[in-house]
Write a protein that holds these residues in place. Structure first.
Motif, PDB file in Angstrom:
ATOM      1  N   VAL A   1       3.067  15.085   5.983  1.00 22.93           N
ATOM      2  CA  VAL A   1       3.396  13.556   6.251  1.00 22.93           C
ATOM      3  C   VAL A   1       4.159  12.864   5.151  1.00 22.93           C
ATOM      4  CG1 VAL A   1       1.942  11.250   6.325  1.00 22.93           C
ATOM      5  CG2 VAL A   1       1.076  13.334   7.278  1.00 22.93           C
ATOM      6  N   ARG A   2       4.114  13.309   3.883  1.00 21.57           N
ATOM      7  CA  ARG A   2       5.063  12.739   2.759  1.00 21.57           C
ATOM      8  C   ARG A   2       6.336  13.259   2.866  1.00 21.57           C
ATOM      9  NH1 ARG A   2       3.603   8.187   0.347  1.00 21.57           N
ATOM     10  NH2 ARG A   2       5.783   7.901   0.164  1.00 21.57           N
TER      11      ARG A   2
ATOM     12  N   GLY B   1      12.751   2.975  14.692  1.00 19.62           N
ATOM     13  CA  GLY B   1      12.699   4.143  15.363  1.00 19.62           C
ATOM     14  C   GLY B   1      11.924   4.980  14.372  1.00 19.62           C
ATOM     15  N   VAL B   2      11.760   4.936  12.944  1.00 19.48           N
ATOM     16  CA  VAL B   2      11.153   5.660  12.127  1.00 19.48           C
ATOM     17  C   VAL B   2       9.564   5.385  12.303  1.00 19.48           C
ATOM     18  CG1 VAL B   2      10.414   5.853   9.619  1.00 19.48           C
ATOM     19  CG2 VAL B   2      12.851   5.646  10.223  1.00 19.48           C
ATOM     20  N   ALA B   3       9.149   4.215  12.539  1.00 19.87           N
ATOM     21  CA  ALA B   3       7.771   3.964  12.658  1.00 19.87           C
ATOM     22  C   ALA B   3       7.479   4.611  14.049  1.00 19.87           C
ATOM     23  CB  ALA B   3       7.633   2.404  12.806  1.00 19.87           C
ATOM     24  N   ARG B   4       8.136   4.268  15.184  1.00 21.47           N
ATOM     25  CA  ARG B   4       7.973   5.019  16.496  1.00 21.47           C
ATOM     26  C   ARG B   4       7.640   6.590  16.193  1.00 21.47           C
ATOM     27  NH1 ARG B   4      12.001   4.352  21.203  1.00 21.47           N
ATOM     28  NH2 ARG B   4      13.259   5.631  19.545  1.00 21.47           N
ATOM     29  N   PHE B   5       8.578   7.093  15.568  1.00 22.73           N
ATOM     30  CA  PHE B   5       8.479   8.475  15.343  1.00 22.73           C
ATOM     31  C   PHE B   5       7.351   9.087  14.441  1.00 22.73           C
ATOM     32  CE2 PHE B   5       9.507  12.486  12.693  1.00 22.73           C
ATOM     33  CZ  PHE B   5       9.821  13.253  13.709  1.00 22.73           C
ATOM     34  N   LEU B   6       6.956   8.439  13.486  1.00 20.82           N
ATOM     35  CA  LEU B   6       5.889   8.879  12.623  1.00 20.82           C
ATOM     36  C   LEU B   6       4.634   8.584  13.371  1.00 20.82           C
ATOM     37  CD1 LEU B   6       7.267   7.503   9.251  1.00 20.82           C
ATOM     38  CD2 LEU B   6       7.107  10.048  10.021  1.00 20.82           C
ATOM     39  N   ALA B   7       4.376   7.530  13.938  1.00 20.83           N
ATOM     40  CA  ALA B   7       3.098   7.226  14.660  1.00 20.83           C
ATOM     41  C   ALA B   7       2.941   8.308  15.730  1.00 20.83           C
ATOM     42  CB  ALA B   7       3.360   5.853  15.484  1.00 20.83           C
ATOM     43  N   ALA B   8       4.161   8.681  16.375  1.00 19.27           N
ATOM     44  CA  ALA B   8       3.996   9.826  17.483  1.00 19.27           C
ATOM     45  C   ALA B   8       3.349  10.989  16.731  1.00 19.27           C
ATOM     46  CB  ALA B   8       5.285  10.050  18.130  1.00 19.27           C
ATOM     47  N   GLN B   9       3.548  11.445  15.425  1.00 22.74           N
ATOM     48  CA  GLN B   9       3.151  12.458  15.000  1.00 22.74           C
ATOM     49  C   GLN B   9       1.587  12.528  14.968  1.00 22.74           C
ATOM     50  OE1 GLN B   9       5.819  14.711  14.862  1.00 22.74           O
ATOM     51  NE2 GLN B   9       6.899  12.889  15.505  1.00 22.74           N
ATOM     52  N   HIS B  10       1.001  11.300  14.957  1.00 22.66           N
ATOM     53  CA  HIS B  10      -0.454  11.304  14.795  1.00 22.66           C
ATOM     54  C   HIS B  10      -1.186  11.027  16.038  1.00 22.66           C
ATOM     55  CE1 HIS B  10       0.073  11.536  10.452  1.00 22.66           C
ATOM     56  NE2 HIS B  10       1.200  10.700  10.761  1.00 22.66           N
ATOM     57  N   THR B  11      -0.592  11.021  17.030  1.00 27.87           N
ATOM     58  CA  THR B  11      -1.665  10.584  18.410  1.00 27.87           C
ATOM     59  C   THR B  11      -2.495  11.309  18.721  1.00 27.87           C
ATOM     60  OG1 THR B  11       0.311  11.576  19.803  1.00 27.87           O
ATOM     61  CG2 THR B  11       0.588   9.357  19.121  1.00 27.87           C
ATOM     62  N   THR B  12      -2.567  12.733  18.178  1.00 28.86           N
ATOM     63  CA  THR B  12      -3.393  13.549  18.573  1.00 28.86           C
ATOM     64  C   THR B  12      -4.665  13.868  17.318  1.00 28.86           C
ATOM     65  OG1 THR B  12      -2.255  15.454  17.830  1.00 28.86           O
ATOM     66  CG2 THR B  12      -2.060  14.724  20.149  1.00 28.86           C
ATOM     67  N   CYS B  13      -4.412  12.938  16.325  1.00 30.92           N
ATOM     68  CA  CYS B  13      -5.316  13.286  15.161  1.00 30.92           C
ATOM     69  C   CYS B  13      -6.676  12.591  15.576  1.00 30.92           C
ATOM     70  CB  CYS B  13      -4.423  12.794  13.837  1.00 30.92           C
ATOM     71  SG  CYS B  13      -3.194  13.511  13.268  1.00 30.92           S
TER      72      CYS B  13
ATOM     73  N   ALA C   1       0.857  -1.230   0.034  1.00 37.66           N
ATOM     74  CA  ALA C   1      -0.169  -0.073  -0.076  1.00 37.66           C
ATOM     75  C   ALA C   1       0.854   1.101   0.005  1.00 37.66           C
ATOM     76  CB  ALA C   1      -0.775  -0.054   1.355  1.00 37.66           C
ATOM     77  N   THR C   2       0.161   2.267  -0.407  1.00 35.92           N
ATOM     78  CA  THR C   2       1.345   3.608  -0.710  1.00 35.92           C
ATOM     79  C   THR C   2       0.327   4.652   0.041  1.00 35.92           C
ATOM     80  OG1 THR C   2       2.044   3.027  -2.617  1.00 35.92           O
ATOM     81  CG2 THR C   2       2.110   5.498  -1.950  1.00 35.92           C
ATOM     82  N   TRP C   3       0.887   5.442   1.082  1.00 36.05           N
ATOM     83  CA  TRP C   3      -0.004   6.347   1.740  1.00 36.05           C
ATOM     84  C   TRP C   3      -0.332   7.475   0.857  1.00 36.05           C
ATOM     85  CZ3 TRP C   3      -0.124  11.399   2.929  1.00 36.05           C
ATOM     86  CH2 TRP C   3      -0.768  11.851   3.957  1.00 36.05           C
ATOM     87  N   ASP C   4      -1.641   7.972   0.896  1.00 35.24           N
ATOM     88  CA  ASP C   4      -1.803   9.383   0.384  1.00 35.24           C
ATOM     89  C   ASP C   4      -3.088   9.738   1.110  1.00 35.24           C
ATOM     90  OD1 ASP C   4      -3.952   7.793  -0.567  1.00 35.24           O
ATOM     91  OD2 ASP C   4      -3.057   7.520  -2.604  1.00 35.24           O
ATOM     92  N   ARG C   5      -3.809  10.928   0.954  1.00 38.15           N
ATOM     93  CA  ARG C   5      -4.778  11.493   1.479  1.00 38.15           C
ATOM     94  C   ARG C   5      -5.932  10.535   1.607  1.00 38.15           C
ATOM     95  NH1 ARG C   5      -5.369  14.280   5.691  1.00 38.15           N
ATOM     96  NH2 ARG C   5      -3.380  15.332   5.031  1.00 38.15           N
ATOM     97  N   THR C   6      -6.212   9.622   0.662  1.00 38.16           N
ATOM     98  CA  THR C   6      -7.283   8.915   0.616  1.00 38.16           C
ATOM     99  C   THR C   6      -7.694   7.792   1.572  1.00 38.16           C
ATOM    100  OG1 THR C   6      -6.376   7.216  -0.799  1.00 38.16           O
ATOM    101  CG2 THR C   6      -7.537   9.096  -1.937  1.00 38.16           C
TER     102      THR C   6
END
Length: 291
Positions: free
Chosen positions: A211-212, A236-248, A194-199
């Motif tokens: 995000v991109r 480390g990358v997964a942990r950092f990126l997930a942390a950016q979305h904890t308040t979404c 899968a590829t991340w995008d706004r959809t």
């Protein structure tokens, strides 16, 4: 001669018992590299995977600075660090030890069922289980479980209780030795990615560009580890990126982000099951920290 700080007294006692020590600053992390090594100007110590003394006068290169030499510990070059230190750390691998860091009650319960009893030390949220024998270090080998040995430090929290036993194969089996896995270019996944995008992120509060950009930087870091360390970098990358979305409000498409990290990790030779475990544990660690 400057009066030794209480923390330095503890460090000297721990070093006298044979454990290489180093000071930790606020945040319980090592002091930054010295001026000569700032920004890895020294080359980043290519031999960091091999335990050994740091040659810099002041505490430098994190765990590689750990020493049992009382002349270094009490030297003028180390004095400023001790004056600011909030804790003492030690290098388990340098003493021929391995620390299984259990970060929560569930991890402790797993260890009691799966590992032989050994010396234990209470921590803020869990326990350190200490074994005789050194091995490669690795983060997030299981949820809430880190292995601290040859290339990590552990905070000194006291001698602990119980008889220390020999490092069992069950602990060694937790770590996939990436350095023994030859890099394989163009390794394909067993399924489409899968590829991340706004959809897939209709509830994300960030812009698609934000995000991109963060994701591409993280993927670049993973791909740079063509010989070893890609799995740990993926965590480390997964942990950092997930942390950016904890308040979404969500959804943020973390599944798609995870698939891209896994693909990058597999592309440099890491087995897909290990890559997926690293990413899953990275996401879970970020969510648990936010909770």
């Amino acid at each position: 001669m400057t009066e030794p700080t209480p923390i330095r007294r503890v460090a000297c006692a721990v070093a006298a018992a044979g454990l290489p020590v180093l000071p930790l600053r606020a945040g319980k992390v090592p002091f930054g590299n010295c001026r000569a090594c700032t920004g890895n100007a020294c080359g980043g110590r290519p031999n960091m995977k091999t335990a050994g003394p740091c040659t810099c006068p002041a505490p430098c290169h994190a765990w590689a600075a750990a020493t049992t030499n009382p002349h270094i510990i009490t030297s003028p070059a180390w004095a400023p660090a001790w004056a600011e230190a909030v804790a003492v750390a030690y290098h388990p691998g340098g003493a021929g030890l391995t620390v299984v860091d259990l970060d929560n009650p569930a991890a402790i319960a797993w260890a009691r069922e799966s590992l032989p009893a050994t010396r234990t030390v209470p921590t803020t949220r869990g326990q350190h289980w200490i074994y005789q024998g050194a091995m490669p270090s690795a983060n997030a080998v299981r949820p809430g479980v880190d292995i601290k040995s040859r290339s990590q430090y552990a905070r000194w929290l006291g001698p602990g209780t119980g008889r220390m036993t020999v490092l069992p194969s069950a602990v060694r089996a937790l770590v996939v030795r990436e350095e023994a896995i030859p890099a394989r270019r163009g390794v394909a996944s067993s399924s489409p990615r899968a590829t991340w995008d706004r959809t897939v992120a209709r509830g994300c509060r960030h812009t698609e560009r934000y995000v991109r950009t963060g994701l591409e930087r993280g993927l670049s870091l993973v791909r740079q580890h063509t010989e070893s360390g890609a799995g740990s970098q993926a965590f480390g990358v997964a942990r950092f990126l997930a942390a950016q979305h904890t308040t979404c409000p969500g959804p943020c498409g973390l599944d798609a982000i995870g698939e891209e990290i896994v693909a990058a990790t597999v592309s440099v030779g890491v087995p897909e099951p290990y890559a997926r475990r690293a990413v899953t544990n990275g996401f879970q660690t970020a969510l648990e920290s936010a909770a």
